[in-house]
Design an enzyme around this catalytic site. Structure first.
Site, PDB file in Angstrom:
ATOM      1  N   ASN A 190       0.854  -1.186   0.000  1.00  0.00           N
ATOM      2  CA  ASN A 190       0.000   0.000   0.000  1.00  0.00           C
ATOM      3  C   ASN A 190       0.892   1.240   0.000  1.00  0.00           C
ATOM      4  O   ASN A 190       1.857   1.311   0.769  1.00  0.00           O
ATOM      5  CB  ASN A 190      -0.899   0.000   1.239  1.00  0.00           C
ATOM      6  N   GLY A 232      -3.979   3.529   0.523  1.00  0.00           N
ATOM      7  CA  GLY A 232      -4.421   2.942   1.791  1.00  0.00           C
ATOM      8  C   GLY A 232      -3.298   2.648   2.765  1.00  0.00           C
ATOM      9  O   GLY A 232      -3.434   1.797   3.642  1.00  0.00           O
ATOM     10  N   HIS A 236       6.631  -1.299   3.559  1.00  0.00           N
ATOM     11  CA  HIS A 236       6.438  -2.690   3.967  1.00  0.00           C
ATOM     12  C   HIS A 236       5.694  -3.449   2.888  1.00  0.00           C
ATOM     13  O   HIS A 236       4.799  -2.916   2.233  1.00  0.00           O
ATOM     14  CB  HIS A 236       5.690  -2.791   5.300  1.00  0.00           C
ATOM     15  N   HIS A 252       3.295  -6.574   2.404  1.00  0.00           N
ATOM     16  CA  HIS A 252       2.451  -7.589   3.032  1.00  0.00           C
ATOM     17  C   HIS A 252       2.555  -8.880   2.228  1.00  0.00           C
ATOM     18  O   HIS A 252       2.528  -8.847   0.987  1.00  0.00           O
ATOM     19  CB  HIS A 252       0.966  -7.192   2.986  1.00  0.00           C
TER      20      HIS A 252
END
Ligand code: 5GP
Ligand code: ZN
Length: 118
Positions: free
Chosen positions: A86, A92, A99, A101
């Protein structure tokens, strides 16, 4: 970087469930997992977002991408996984430390994120 949650996690000032660490990269389980497997890979270097990466980060970014499938498999993603980065307000992003995910596990196909026009 001061007041960055993920910098504090990397330094051990905030506890996390670590799954991997080397000189450049730290990986830990998401506190609110979206699937049976949900962890994040972060550079130890504080980079605000994917929108802020530069040529000098090329090797670091490559290292992270190569670690994604290795750690995903180690964590039990035997039949694929989703990788999400994101970026910024529209993307978002809630935590402003880059990072990646990695989401998967189980056998169910994850819900689509982009509406199917059909
Ligand atoms: P973003 O929305 O910025 O892409 O993702 C931030 C993620 O960080 C969220 O999925 C959230 O659950 C996770 N998160 C936020 N604070 C913490 C924390 O203190 N520990 C862990 N392990 N995950 C966190
Ligand atoms: Zn940070």
């Amino acid at each position: 970087m001061e007041n960055c949650i993920f910098c504090k996690i990397i330094k051990g000032e905030i506890p996390s469930k670590k799954i991997y660490e080397d000189t450049d990269v730290f990986a830990f389980h998401d506190i609110h997992p979206a699937a049976p497997v949900h962890f994040m890979l972060v550079p130890k270097l504080h980079i605000t977002s994917l929108g802020e990466v530069e040529e000098k980060h090329r090797d670091l970014l490559g290292k992270i991408m190569l670690l994604v499938p290795r750690l995903a498999k180690e964590q039990g993603c035997t039949d694929g996984f989703r990788t999400v980065i994101n970026t910024g307000h529209v993307g978002g992003q809630d935590v402003y430390h880059l990072h990646t995910h990695v989401i998967g596990g189980g056998t169910e196909r994850l819900p689509g994120m982009i509406p199917n026009p059909n």
